[in-house]
Enzyme design. Structure first.
Site, PDB file in Angstrom:
ATOM      1  CG  ASP A   4      -6.354   4.075  -7.363  1.00  0.00           C
ATOM      2  OD1 ASP A   4      -5.812   3.510  -8.328  1.00  0.00           O
ATOM      3  OD2 ASP A   4      -5.965   3.931  -6.191  1.00  0.00           O
TER       4      ASP A   4
ATOM      5  CG  ASP B 193       0.463   1.530  -5.512  1.00  0.00           C
ATOM      6  OD1 ASP B 193       0.189   2.740  -5.565  1.00  0.00           O
ATOM      7  OD2 ASP B 193      -0.390   0.631  -5.624  1.00  0.00           O
TER       8      ASP B 193
HETATM    9  C1  GLA Z   1      -4.119   1.894  -4.974  1.00  0.00           C
HETATM   10  C2  GLA Z   1      -3.279   3.145  -5.146  1.00  0.00           C
HETATM   11  C3  GLA Z   1      -2.730   3.570  -3.802  1.00  0.00           C
HETATM   12  C4  GLA Z   1      -3.872   3.791  -2.829  1.00  0.00           C
HETATM   13  C5  GLA Z   1      -4.746   2.555  -2.745  1.00  0.00           C
HETATM   14  C6  GLA Z   1      -5.999   2.804  -1.939  1.00  0.00           C
HETATM   15  O1  GLA Z   1      -3.338   0.818  -4.600  1.00  0.00           O
HETATM   16  O2  GLA Z   1      -2.274   2.932  -6.068  1.00  0.00           O
HETATM   17  O3  GLA Z   1      -1.955   4.743  -3.925  1.00  0.00           O
HETATM   18  O4  GLA Z   1      -4.622   4.904  -3.246  1.00  0.00           O
HETATM   19  O5  GLA Z   1      -5.151   2.105  -4.027  1.00  0.00           O
HETATM   20  O6  GLA Z   1      -6.823   1.699  -1.871  1.00  0.00           O
END
Ligand code: GLA
Length: 695
Positions: free
Chosen positions: A447, A515
């Site tokens: 990420d 997301d």
């Molecule tokens: C980001 C990612 C999510 C999740 C969060 C965790 O927002 O896009 O899918 O993994 O971080 O903190």
């Protein structure tokens, strides 16, 4: 022969297209053609004269790679500054090298030791041309490169093109934006450190085009950092595309003896957007994705983020794993919260050690449990980041990009690590390598949750190189980890789709496109992603997410997520027995149709925004099997009565399918030309229809 050289002409041929350029009498490379095939002997190189004192011949010529200098005033692909202060480049043809499917044409500055090699690759069996550039300093003094494009592309004809890019944001990634370019320039870029959520590192140019009609030219830069994609149209109506590294706050010092190689651009021209996507999907699966998993179906995964947030524990993960395994999930991924002092987003990033309060015996018991259930185990990391409240930051406050005189702007309470430092890269490699060596981890979700700021990097002689070097460092870290742990899959995530580009797909097996897991929004987001990226690489979860479009039925959510690499992300502990049964049935169905979805040819039969319903079809290579997804959130004015006309089938073959409860056998021709009647009614209309060639 895909590439023929008959000096001064260079003729490149893909399956159905041709790309031609030549060298004029002044030694300048000149673009001649991009489109359908013509006879090679018909090409000639027009010679221009200065029209008047304000209109130079040099500015009129269409080139393969415009360097700043002389009487060229259009946007250039290259700008270099030499050590004596000269800021102009003057290139002349030097030589070429043809090595199978790759052509390299080298231009040499007439005075300085700078060589520019234009590289072209024609991949057999595809209609995709790959372009990139190598810049070599054969002298001793450094040369400063201030703008570097990977490719310049001249489009045929004088009529304006519609230029397509994205106008997106977090939660609304990839939303298409189309504008007709009648004069001037359109620029799409990122200045954030990643390719970002707003614009995409590609350009599509179309005229009178639909899914299966019109002219489409496309060019996609395989790069996940600051990019710039420019489309220009001049006085004569000629449209050009330029794609490369963003020149904003950028320069690159090319020292004596060094070579710089740009990221590639994949480009082509097709009759419509449908064929563009199918060409790119096949090409990316076969020639771009890391080889390890490119031809393997991606597993159905469960991800814990939306169920347990930061609150992960061995017990709650085991409980979720039990339910996920019973539903048929193949890979269990624990998301954020398992490391350092991570209880919320304020602390812990950087400390990639298992949190012993949450996991007193480390991750081994959880992983053993997951494996005993027949699933692989995956883990979330965010290596490029650090919280000020972390042991890493306390020990190395100088490891972030920073200026001592400026306040460090935090976003989500985190700062960006300076990955251009060798010690930072060594730390990250050691931590991730240890985790992968100590535990049976088969999947990493990488990420990256914030753009850069305070981009000071005192370790660099030329800190303006950091934008490029950071992106390279990410790629190199992933590549090194992959080399040592070849069984591990890597997913690229950046707050959703902030790094959902073809550069990522050269190093990662899949991406997290957004997301936003709302099924209705996802119809649009996933369609946009499918334009240039294979749906195999598109992770799509069924979740419980709320939002203005909610609630949609679980069946509807499955139907949308099954159009990519299926995952589950809801809190399964709250699911009823009926819900869990639905999960089981849909996952079992997905496993059956997965080869079609992940490796088939995609046809977009209806656009969820324009047509108020979504209809996508996937067809196997032999045209024997197909699956069609139909989805509509609801209908207005009772009006959705139509005939669904299929695509991609063999007209002469007969196909069997079950259509609205009736068994039907029809020819491919009938199914494609006449279609089958459908009435969409009610909320969350959804159908998955399997088509099979009748013996
Ligand atoms: C980001 C990612 C999510 C999740 C969060 C965790 O927002 O896009 O899918 O993994 O971080 O903190």
């Amino acid at each position: 022969m895909p590439i023929t050289v008959k000096e001064p002409y260079f003729i490149l041929e893909t399956e159905r297209t041709q790309y031609v350029f030549g060298i004029d009498q002044a030694g300048r490379e000149r673009h001649l053609h991009w489109g359908k095939k013509c006879l090679p002997e018909d090409f000639f190189i027009p010679e221009y004269e200065d029209e008047n004192s304000n209109h130079s011949a040099q500015d009129e010529a269409q080139q393969e790679y415009t360097a700043f200098g002389g009487t060229v005033y259009r946007e250039c692909a290259l700008k270099a500054r030499f050590s004596d202060g000269c800021r102009e480049t003057d290139l002349a043809y030097r030589d070429f090298r043809l090595d199978g499917d790759t052509l390299e044409v080298t231009l040499q500055d007439r005075h300085y030791p700078l060589a520019v090699t234009l590289c072209y690759r024609v991949t057999p069996g595809c209609d995709i041309l790959t372009r990139w550039v190598k810049l070599q300093n054969s002298g001793t003094a450094p040369i400063t490169l201030e703008k570097i494009c990977s490719a310049e592309l001249s489009l045929p004809g004088e009529q304006p093109y519609a230029i397509h890019n994205t106008n997106g944001a977090w939660g609304g990634e990839g939303l298409p934006a189309v504008q007709t370019l009648t004069s001037g320039a359109l620029t799409f870029e990122s200045r954030r450190g990643t390719s970002g959520h707003n614009h995409a590192p590609y350009l599509l140019a179309s005229r009178r085009a639909g899914e299966a009609s019109g002219e489409v030219f496309f060019a996609a830069l395989a790069y996940s950092g600051n990019f710039k994609a420019e489309a220009t149209r001049d006085l004569f109506g000629r449209t050009r595309l330029l794609l490369g590294l963003n020149d904003f706050d950028f320069s690159y010092t090319l020292k004596g003896g060094e070579t710089f190689e740009t990221p590639p651009v994949f480009c082509g021209t097709t009759p419509g957007f449908g064929e563009m996507s199918r060409q790119m999907h096949r090409f990316v699966r076969e020639h771009v994705l890391p080889r390890a998993f490119a031809k393997k179906p991606l597993p159905v995964l469960y991800n814990s983020w939306e169920a347990t947030g930061f609150d992960v524990s061995c017990e709650n993960q085991m409980r979720l794993a039990d339910l996920a395994a019973a539903a048929g999930v193949e890979l269990f991924v624990m998301d954020d919260g398992w490391f350092g002092a991570r209880r919320n987003d304020r602390a812990g990033l950087g400390d990639w050690f298992v949190n012993r309060e949450k996991f007193p015996q480390g991750l081994a018991p959880l992983i053993a449990h997951v494996n005993a259930l027949g699933m692989d185990f995956g883990l979330w990391v965010e290596p490029e980041m650090v919280n000020a409240d972390s042991d890493l930051f306390r020990a190395h406050p100088d490891w972030t990009y920073h200026y001592d005189t400026r306040k460090a702007h935090e976003l989500r309470h985190q700062r960006v690590l300076n990955l251009t430092r060798e010690d930072v890269r060594a730390y990250l490699f050691e931590r991730l390598d240890s985790l992968l060596s100590d535990y049976n981890i088969r999947y990493i979700k990488w990420d990256m949750n914030r753009p850069f700021s305070e981009t000071g990097a005192e370790n660099l002689e030329n800190p303006q190189m950091l934008w490029y070097l950071h992106t390279q460092a990410v790629y190199e870290l992933v590549d090194r980890l992959r080399a040592k742990h070849p069984d591990v899959q890597f997913e690229s995530c950046a707050s959703g789709g902030g790094r959902a580009d073809l550069g990522a797909l050269l190093h990662f097996d899949e991406v997290w496109p957004s997301d936003n897991t709302d099924a209705v929004d996802r119809m649009t987001i996933q369609r946009a992603y499918s334009l240039l990226h294979p749906v195999k690489t598109m992770r799509a979860w069924v979740t419980d997410v709320g939002g203005p479009n909610k609630p949609t039925s679980l069946a509807f959510r499955f139907q949308i997520a099954m159009q990519g690499a299926l995952g589950l992300g809801g809190d399964l502990t709250k699911y009823s027995e009926a819900d869990l049964q639905l999960c089981r049935e849909n996952i079992a169905l997905y496993k059956e149709i997965r080869p079609l979805v992940q490796f088939g040819d995609l046809y977009r039969l209806a656009d969820p925004d324009a047509d108020e319903y979504l209809c996508t079809q996937y067809v196997d290579e032999e045209k024997r099997k197909s699956v069609v997804f139909l989805a509509a959130r609801g209908t207005r004015f009772y009006k959705k009565r139509m005939a669904v006309r299929f695509d991609g089938l063999a007209p002469e073959k007969r196909y069997a399918l079950c259509w609205e409860g009736e068994n039907v056998v029809k020819s491919g021709a009938y199914l494609m030309e006449v279609g089958l009647p459908l009435r969409i009614r009610g909320a969350d209309f959804n159908r998955i229809v399997r088509i099979q060639a009748a013996e």
